[in-house]
Scaffold this motif. Structure first.
Motif, PDB file in Angstrom:
ATOM      1  N   GLU A 129      -9.755 -18.270  -2.949  1.00 36.61           N
ATOM      2  CA  GLU A 129     -10.743 -18.637  -1.921  1.00 36.61           C
ATOM      3  C   GLU A 129     -11.620 -19.764  -2.407  1.00 36.61           C
ATOM      4  N   GLY A 130     -11.747 -20.791  -1.609  1.00 41.37           N
ATOM      5  CA  GLY A 130     -12.681 -21.868  -1.913  1.00 41.37           C
ATOM      6  C   GLY A 130     -14.102 -21.394  -1.686  1.00 41.37           C
ATOM      7  N   VAL A 131     -14.989 -21.653  -2.635  1.00 42.57           N
ATOM      8  CA  VAL A 131     -16.362 -21.159  -2.575  1.00 42.57           C
ATOM      9  C   VAL A 131     -17.342 -22.278  -2.279  1.00 42.57           C
ATOM     10  N   TYR A 161     -19.971 -25.302   1.580  1.00 41.30           N
ATOM     11  CA  TYR A 161     -19.868 -23.919   1.143  1.00 41.30           C
ATOM     12  C   TYR A 161     -19.009 -23.095   2.092  1.00 41.30           C
ATOM     13  N   ALA A 162     -18.350 -22.088   1.520  1.00 44.25           N
ATOM     14  CA  ALA A 162     -17.712 -21.085   2.352  1.00 44.25           C
ATOM     15  C   ALA A 162     -18.799 -20.299   3.083  1.00 44.25           C
ATOM     16  N   GLU A 163     -18.487 -19.862   4.281  1.00 43.78           N
ATOM     17  CA  GLU A 163     -19.465 -19.109   5.075  1.00 43.78           C
ATOM     18  C   GLU A 163     -19.943 -17.872   4.333  1.00 43.78           C
ATOM     19  N   SER A 164     -19.060 -17.292   3.553  1.00 43.70           N
ATOM     20  CA  SER A 164     -19.383 -16.036   2.868  1.00 43.70           C
ATOM     21  C   SER A 164     -20.450 -16.186   1.795  1.00 43.70           C
ATOM     22  N   LYS A 190     -22.817 -19.052   1.875  1.00 41.33           N
ATOM     23  CA  LYS A 190     -23.905 -19.930   2.319  1.00 41.33           C
ATOM     24  C   LYS A 190     -25.248 -19.225   2.224  1.00 41.33           C
ATOM     25  N   LEU A 240     -12.269 -27.134   0.556  1.00 42.12           N
ATOM     26  CA  LEU A 240     -12.154 -25.779   0.039  1.00 42.12           C
ATOM     27  C   LEU A 240     -10.697 -25.322  -0.062  1.00 42.12           C
ATOM     28  N   GLN A 241      -9.787 -26.272  -0.074  1.00 41.70           N
ATOM     29  CA  GLN A 241      -8.364 -25.960  -0.209  1.00 41.70           C
ATOM     30  C   GLN A 241      -7.932 -26.237  -1.647  1.00 41.70           C
TER      31      GLN A 241
END
Length: 125
Positions: A46-48, A59-62, A64, A107-108
């Motif tokens: 997962e891209g962070v 940022y990843a939504e998770s 932010k 984020l890939q």
């Protein structure tokens, strides 16, 4: 060729904080797009977070509002400040770099050519 070495992982209780560091060496004359990724065994990477060559961050939504990516160009170090950690943040964290990452792919992970060996973050409830 870049060499990346992460540090700063560890075990922390939920709500705590950690700061990860990624030391960069090797061919550091160019400008690089940098990112942080994480992976749990059996799950996809997962891209962070990402920072581009102009210092813009993504940022990843998770994460932010909880994580902050930054870099110290003089020290050739990338950071990930992680606050308000949750058990679901538990993973191996990797830093990565490449000379060009299009904005739609920041984020890939398959876009990045240089990777560190990872540092483990464990968050207990």
């Amino acid at each position: 060729r870049l060499q990346l070495v992460e540090s700063g992982g560890g075990s922390v209780q939920a709500g705590g904080s950690l700061r990860l560091s990624c030391s960069v060496s090797g061919d550091t004359n160019g400008n690089y797009y940098m990112g942080w990724f994480r992976q749990v065994p059996g799950k996809e990477r997962e891209g962070v977070a990402h920072i581009d060559t102009n210092g813009r961050t993504f940022y990843a939504e998770s994460v932010k509002g909880r994580f902050t990516i930054s870099q110290d160009n003089a020290k050739l170090t990338l950071y990930l400040q992680m606050n308000s950690l949750k058990p679901e943040d538990t993973a191996m964290y990797y830093c990565a770099a490449d000379s060009w990452i299009p904005r739609w792919a920041v984020l890939q992970g398959d876009r990045y050519s240089a990777w560190g060996q990872g540092t483990q973050v464990t968050v207990s409830s």
